[in-house]
Design a protein around this motif. Structure first.
Motif, PDB file in Angstrom:
ATOM      1  N   CYS A 124      -7.831  -1.975  -3.551  1.00 15.50           N
ATOM      2  CA  CYS A 124      -8.717  -1.659  -2.428  1.00 15.50           C
ATOM      3  C   CYS A 124      -7.944  -0.759  -1.466  1.00 15.50           C
ATOM      4  CB  CYS A 124      -9.194  -2.934  -1.728  1.00 15.50           C
ATOM      5  SG  CYS A 124      -7.888  -3.945  -1.017  1.00 15.50           S
ATOM      6  N   THR A 125      -8.623  -0.240  -0.476  1.00 11.82           N
ATOM      7  CA  THR A 125      -7.937   0.629   0.486  1.00 11.82           C
ATOM      8  C   THR A 125      -7.197  -0.206   1.521  1.00 11.82           C
ATOM      9  OG1 THR A 125      -9.812   0.753   2.004  1.00 11.82           O
ATOM     10  CG2 THR A 125      -9.720   2.401   0.220  1.00 11.82           C
ATOM     11  N   ARG A 126      -6.221   0.412   2.146  1.00 11.34           N
ATOM     12  CA  ARG A 126      -5.437  -0.286   3.161  1.00 11.34           C
ATOM     13  C   ARG A 126      -6.333  -0.704   4.333  1.00 11.34           C
ATOM     14  NH1 ARG A 126      -3.092   0.170   7.902  1.00 11.34           N
ATOM     15  NH2 ARG A 126      -1.010  -0.686   8.246  1.00 11.34           N
ATOM     16  N   ASP A 127      -7.182   0.207   4.796  1.00 13.31           N
ATOM     17  CA  ASP A 127      -8.069  -0.111   5.922  1.00 13.31           C
ATOM     18  C   ASP A 127      -8.997  -1.272   5.590  1.00 13.31           C
ATOM     19  OD1 ASP A 127      -6.929   1.884   7.435  1.00 13.31           O
ATOM     20  OD2 ASP A 127      -8.461   3.366   6.923  1.00 13.31           O
ATOM     21  N   HIS A 128      -9.591  -1.223   4.410  1.00 14.24           N
ATOM     22  CA  HIS A 128     -10.479  -2.310   3.987  1.00 14.24           C
ATOM     23  C   HIS A 128      -9.712  -3.620   3.937  1.00 14.24           C
ATOM     24  CE1 HIS A 128     -13.667  -4.397   1.843  1.00 14.24           C
ATOM     25  NE2 HIS A 128     -12.741  -4.809   0.989  1.00 14.24           N
ATOM     26  N   SER A 134      -4.164   1.047  -6.219  1.00 19.26           N
ATOM     27  CA  SER A 134      -4.538   0.006  -5.263  1.00 19.26           C
ATOM     28  C   SER A 134      -5.894  -0.574  -5.612  1.00 19.26           C
ATOM     29  CB  SER A 134      -4.579   0.586  -3.851  1.00 19.26           C
ATOM     30  OG  SER A 134      -3.300   0.984  -3.456  1.00 19.26           O
ATOM     31  N   PHE A 185       0.808  -1.220   0.000  1.00 11.34           N
ATOM     32  CA  PHE A 185       0.000   0.000   0.000  1.00 11.34           C
ATOM     33  C   PHE A 185       0.842   1.272   0.000  1.00 11.34           C
ATOM     34  CE2 PHE A 185      -3.181  -3.088   1.317  1.00 11.34           C
ATOM     35  CZ  PHE A 185      -4.198  -2.742   0.453  1.00 11.34           C
ATOM     36  N   ARG A 205     -16.161   1.082  -3.539  1.00 16.94           N
ATOM     37  CA  ARG A 205     -15.427  -0.088  -4.058  1.00 16.94           C
ATOM     38  C   ARG A 205     -15.656  -0.261  -5.546  1.00 16.94           C
ATOM     39  NH1 ARG A 205     -16.008  -5.631  -1.111  1.00 16.94           N
ATOM     40  NH2 ARG A 205     -14.270  -6.171  -2.448  1.00 16.94           N
TER      41      ARG A 205
END
Length: 165
Positions: free
Chosen positions: A33-37, A31, A23, A163
């Motif tokens: 998806c997001t890092r948190d997700h 990316s 990330f 998303r």
């Protein structure tokens, strides 16, 4: 089969390091998806599970694909690190189990995108042909999921809407 794939997973410390590298250092690739997700829906649940037999194969594929790219960007590891290539093979194996063409999911598409990044970064002669073949699979999945359509009128949850973007 999934528990066999689990035996190739890196330690939790290495996995978090690889995923952070993914990330932070590979963000210019885009990316999936997001890092948190990723950390809340992929990494943490996989490492807290006693067995991966009930885990979704597309989630496992996304995990290994992110780890493979993170391993490539880990400056403390050697160039052409066999661990990166092993994790890429595990991502491919998990994608095969997930059957993303027959059962497309957003997570499988994210895993395929990360898997494509690995081939994009590879300088092996076969990598470019694999990249284009897998790109066509990704386009087919995108169409099957309806990501080419404007979903504003559908009233989707904001997280799902994000998303889809």
């Amino acid at each position: 089969m999934k528990d066999t794939i689990r035996s190739f997973a890196p330690s939790y410390i290495d996995a978090t390091k690889f995923c952070d590298n993914f990330f932070l250092s590979a963000a210019w690739l885009g990316s999936p998806c997001t890092r948190d997700h990723f950390f809340t829906t992929v990494l943490m649940p996989l490492y807290s599970a006693k067995s991966w037999s009930t885990e979704r194969a597309d989630v496992i594929a996304l995990f290994f694909a992110a780890c493979a790219i993170g391993c490539i960007f880990d400056m403390s590891r050697p160039l052409y690190d066999p661990m990166a290539f092993l994790m890429n093979k595990m991502a491919a194996g998990a994608l095969a189990i997930a059957s993303p063409i027959e059962h497309p999911t957003m997570t499988a598409l994210e895993a395929l995108q990360a898997h494509l990044f690995f081939h994009q970064l590879s300088d092996r002669p076969i990598a470019i042909s694999r990249f284009w073949i897998l790109s066509s699979v990704a386009f087919r999945m995108t169409h099957a999921l309806g990501l080419h359509r404007d979903s504003r009128a559908w009233g989707l949850d904001p997280q799902i809407e994000q998303r889809r973007r």
